[in-house]
Design a protein around this motif. Sequence first.
Motif, PDB file in Angstrom:
ATOM      1  N   ASN A  13       0.858  -1.196   0.000  1.00 31.01           N
ATOM      2  CA  ASN A  13       0.000   0.000   0.000  1.00 31.01           C
ATOM      3  C   ASN A  13       0.891   1.241   0.000  1.00 31.01           C
ATOM      4  OD1 ASN A  13       0.919   0.291   2.645  1.00 31.01           O
ATOM      5  ND2 ASN A  13      -0.896  -0.667   3.501  1.00 31.01           N
ATOM      6  N   ASN A  14       0.291   2.369  -0.269  1.00 32.55           N
ATOM      7  CA  ASN A  14       1.061   3.608  -0.376  1.00 32.55           C
ATOM      8  C   ASN A  14       1.476   4.171   0.968  1.00 32.55           C
ATOM      9  OD1 ASN A  14       1.152   3.709  -3.150  1.00 32.55           O
ATOM     10  ND2 ASN A  14      -0.817   4.758  -3.307  1.00 32.55           N
ATOM     11  N   VAL A  15       0.869   3.721   2.055  1.00 30.46           N
ATOM     12  CA  VAL A  15       1.217   4.237   3.382  1.00 30.46           C
ATOM     13  C   VAL A  15       2.663   3.889   3.725  1.00 30.46           C
ATOM     14  CG1 VAL A  15       0.673   4.099   5.841  1.00 30.46           C
ATOM     15  CG2 VAL A  15      -1.167   4.158   4.159  1.00 30.46           C
ATOM     16  N   GLU A  16       3.076   2.671   3.403  1.00 36.50           N
ATOM     17  CA  GLU A  16       4.451   2.258   3.688  1.00 36.50           C
ATOM     18  C   GLU A  16       5.443   3.120   2.914  1.00 36.50           C
ATOM     19  OE1 GLU A  16       7.250  -1.730   3.487  1.00 36.50           O
ATOM     20  OE2 GLU A  16       5.208  -1.816   2.748  1.00 36.50           O
ATOM     21  N   LYS A  17       5.147   3.397   1.666  1.00 37.78           N
ATOM     22  CA  LYS A  17       6.036   4.227   0.848  1.00 37.78           C
ATOM     23  C   LYS A  17       6.119   5.641   1.420  1.00 37.78           C
ATOM     24  CE  LYS A  17       6.053   3.722  -3.577  1.00 37.78           C
ATOM     25  NZ  LYS A  17       5.859   3.730  -5.031  1.00 37.78           N
ATOM     26  N   ILE A  18       4.993   6.197   1.824  1.00 37.99           N
ATOM     27  CA  ILE A  18       4.977   7.545   2.394  1.00 37.99           C
ATOM     28  C   ILE A  18       5.769   7.591   3.696  1.00 37.99           C
ATOM     29  CG2 ILE A  18       3.474   9.302   3.424  1.00 37.99           C
ATOM     30  CD1 ILE A  18       1.378   8.474   1.304  1.00 37.99           C
ATOM     31  N   ILE A  19       5.625   6.560   4.523  1.00 37.06           N
ATOM     32  CA  ILE A  19       6.373   6.507   5.786  1.00 37.06           C
ATOM     33  C   ILE A  19       7.879   6.482   5.514  1.00 37.06           C
ATOM     34  CG2 ILE A  19       6.911   5.023   7.760  1.00 37.06           C
ATOM     35  CD1 ILE A  19       3.914   4.313   7.825  1.00 37.06           C
ATOM     36  N   TRP A  20       8.300   5.695   4.539  1.00 35.39           N
ATOM     37  CA  TRP A  20       9.729   5.638   4.224  1.00 35.39           C
ATOM     38  C   TRP A  20      10.235   6.968   3.670  1.00 35.39           C
ATOM     39  CZ3 TRP A  20      13.038   2.728   6.333  1.00 35.39           C
ATOM     40  CH2 TRP A  20      12.733   1.434   6.699  1.00 35.39           C
ATOM     41  N   ILE A  21       9.463   7.609   2.828  1.00 37.36           N
ATOM     42  CA  ILE A  21       9.910   8.896   2.274  1.00 37.36           C
ATOM     43  C   ILE A  21      10.002   9.955   3.370  1.00 37.36           C
ATOM     44  CG2 ILE A  21       9.241  10.778   0.718  1.00 37.36           C
ATOM     45  CD1 ILE A  21       8.268   8.594  -1.230  1.00 37.36           C
ATOM     46  N   VAL A  22       9.048   9.954   4.294  1.00 38.23           N
ATOM     47  CA  VAL A  22       9.124  10.884   5.438  1.00 38.23           C
ATOM     48  C   VAL A  22      10.346  10.565   6.292  1.00 38.23           C
ATOM     49  CG1 VAL A  22       7.973  11.546   7.587  1.00 38.23           C
ATOM     50  CG2 VAL A  22       6.667  11.417   5.470  1.00 38.23           C
ATOM     51  N   ALA A  23      10.640   9.274   6.479  1.00 37.67           N
ATOM     52  CA  ALA A  23      11.833   8.893   7.241  1.00 37.67           C
ATOM     53  C   ALA A  23      13.093   9.390   6.549  1.00 37.67           C
ATOM     54  CB  ALA A  23      11.879   7.381   7.424  1.00 37.67           C
ATOM     55  N   PHE A  24      13.141   9.301   5.214  1.00 36.29           N
ATOM     56  CA  PHE A  24      14.300   9.821   4.486  1.00 36.29           C
ATOM     57  C   PHE A  24      14.474  11.313   4.713  1.00 36.29           C
ATOM     58  CE2 PHE A  24      13.809   6.195   1.380  1.00 36.29           C
ATOM     59  CZ  PHE A  24      15.020   5.609   1.703  1.00 36.29           C
ATOM     60  N   VAL A  25      13.378  12.042   4.633  1.00 40.59           N
ATOM     61  CA  VAL A  25      13.461  13.501   4.762  1.00 40.59           C
ATOM     62  C   VAL A  25      13.850  13.899   6.186  1.00 40.59           C
ATOM     63  CG1 VAL A  25      12.109  15.625   4.666  1.00 40.59           C
ATOM     64  CG2 VAL A  25      11.877  13.924   2.855  1.00 40.59           C
ATOM     65  N   LEU A  26      13.257  13.251   7.180  1.00 36.80           N
ATOM     66  CA  LEU A  26      13.514  13.640   8.570  1.00 36.80           C
ATOM     67  C   LEU A  26      14.845  13.116   9.111  1.00 36.80           C
ATOM     68  CD1 LEU A  26       9.971  13.232  10.151  1.00 36.80           C
ATOM     69  CD2 LEU A  26      11.097  15.333   9.385  1.00 36.80           C
ATOM     70  N   LEU A  27      15.231  11.913   8.712  1.00 38.74           N
ATOM     71  CA  LEU A  27      16.416  11.293   9.292  1.00 38.74           C
ATOM     72  C   LEU A  27      17.655  11.375   8.406  1.00 38.74           C
ATOM     73  CD1 LEU A  27      14.741   8.101  10.765  1.00 38.74           C
ATOM     74  CD2 LEU A  27      15.334  10.215  11.964  1.00 38.74           C
ATOM     75  N   GLY A  28      17.468  11.729   7.149  1.00 40.87           N
ATOM     76  CA  GLY A  28      18.616  11.879   6.259  1.00 40.87           C
ATOM     77  C   GLY A  28      19.320  10.569   5.993  1.00 40.87           C
ATOM     78  N   ILE A  29      20.633  10.572   6.156  1.00 36.70           N
ATOM     79  CA  ILE A  29      21.452   9.401   5.835  1.00 36.70           C
ATOM     80  C   ILE A  29      21.139   8.232   6.772  1.00 36.70           C
ATOM     81  CG2 ILE A  29      23.441  10.061   7.238  1.00 36.70           C
ATOM     82  CD1 ILE A  29      23.641   8.540   3.740  1.00 36.70           C
ATOM     83  N   ILE A  30      20.746   8.513   8.006  1.00 35.82           N
ATOM     84  CA  ILE A  30      20.366   7.443   8.941  1.00 35.82           C
ATOM     85  C   ILE A  30      19.132   6.718   8.420  1.00 35.82           C
ATOM     86  CG2 ILE A  30      19.680   6.928  11.313  1.00 35.82           C
ATOM     87  CD1 ILE A  30      22.534   7.938  11.129  1.00 35.82           C
ATOM     88  N   GLY A  31      18.148   7.458   7.928  1.00 36.52           N
ATOM     89  CA  GLY A  31      16.955   6.849   7.345  1.00 36.52           C
ATOM     90  C   GLY A  31      17.294   5.999   6.135  1.00 36.52           C
ATOM     91  N   ALA A  32      18.242   6.456   5.317  1.00 39.11           N
ATOM     92  CA  ALA A  32      18.659   5.682   4.146  1.00 39.11           C
ATOM     93  C   ALA A  32      19.355   4.393   4.555  1.00 39.11           C
ATOM     94  CB  ALA A  32      19.570   6.525   3.261  1.00 39.11           C
ATOM     95  N   LEU A  33      20.165   4.452   5.594  1.00 42.17           N
ATOM     96  CA  LEU A  33      20.830   3.238   6.084  1.00 42.17           C
ATOM     97  C   LEU A  33      19.826   2.240   6.654  1.00 42.17           C
ATOM     98  CD1 LEU A  33      23.993   4.740   7.781  1.00 42.17           C
ATOM     99  CD2 LEU A  33      23.925   3.281   5.763  1.00 42.17           C
ATOM    100  N   VAL A  34      18.838   2.732   7.409  1.00 45.69           N
ATOM    101  CA  VAL A  34      17.805   1.851   7.955  1.00 45.69           C
ATOM    102  C   VAL A  34      17.012   1.219   6.815  1.00 45.69           C
ATOM    103  CG1 VAL A  34      15.671   1.799   9.308  1.00 45.69           C
ATOM    104  CG2 VAL A  34      17.661   3.049  10.162  1.00 45.69           C
ATOM    105  N   TYR A  35      16.687   1.991   5.797  1.00 44.71           N
ATOM    106  CA  TYR A  35      15.972   1.469   4.634  1.00 44.71           C
ATOM    107  C   TYR A  35      16.794   0.379   3.945  1.00 44.71           C
ATOM    108  CZ  TYR A  35      13.802   1.334   0.023  1.00 44.71           C
ATOM    109  OH  TYR A  35      13.205   0.914  -1.135  1.00 44.71           O
ATOM    110  N   LEU A  36      18.088   0.621   3.794  1.00 39.96           N
ATOM    111  CA  LEU A  36      18.962  -0.361   3.166  1.00 39.96           C
ATOM    112  C   LEU A  36      18.941  -1.677   3.937  1.00 39.96           C
ATOM    113  CD1 LEU A  36      21.211  -0.992   1.029  1.00 39.96           C
ATOM    114  CD2 LEU A  36      22.830  -0.297   2.788  1.00 39.96           C
TER     115      LEU A  36
END
Length: 81
Positions: free
Chosen positions: A44-67
């Motif tokens: 669903n799109n909620v998961e994608k939106i949550i990840w994009i918000v995490a990228f914006v708020l957490l920066g490189i840390i969010g990208a590492l968690v996503y990886l």
Amino acid sequence: MGLMDMMFWPFSFMFSGAMFIFGLIALIFWIWMLIDCAKRRFRNNVEKIIWIVAFVLLGIIGALVYLIVIRMYNPSGLFKR
């Protein structure tokens, strides 16, 4: 300019250059993970939106968690098991 300043300027120049290269690599990695998230098909799109918000708020840390969470641990998405 003292003698000590004249002796250590090459090291400060190299350190600044190394930090610039590290920052550039981190920015490229962040953009790569953001594009991967935007292209990935989630349940669903909620998961994608949550990840994009995490990228914006957490920066490189969010990208590492996503990886770790998505790309390595669960390549098909969080809600697909």
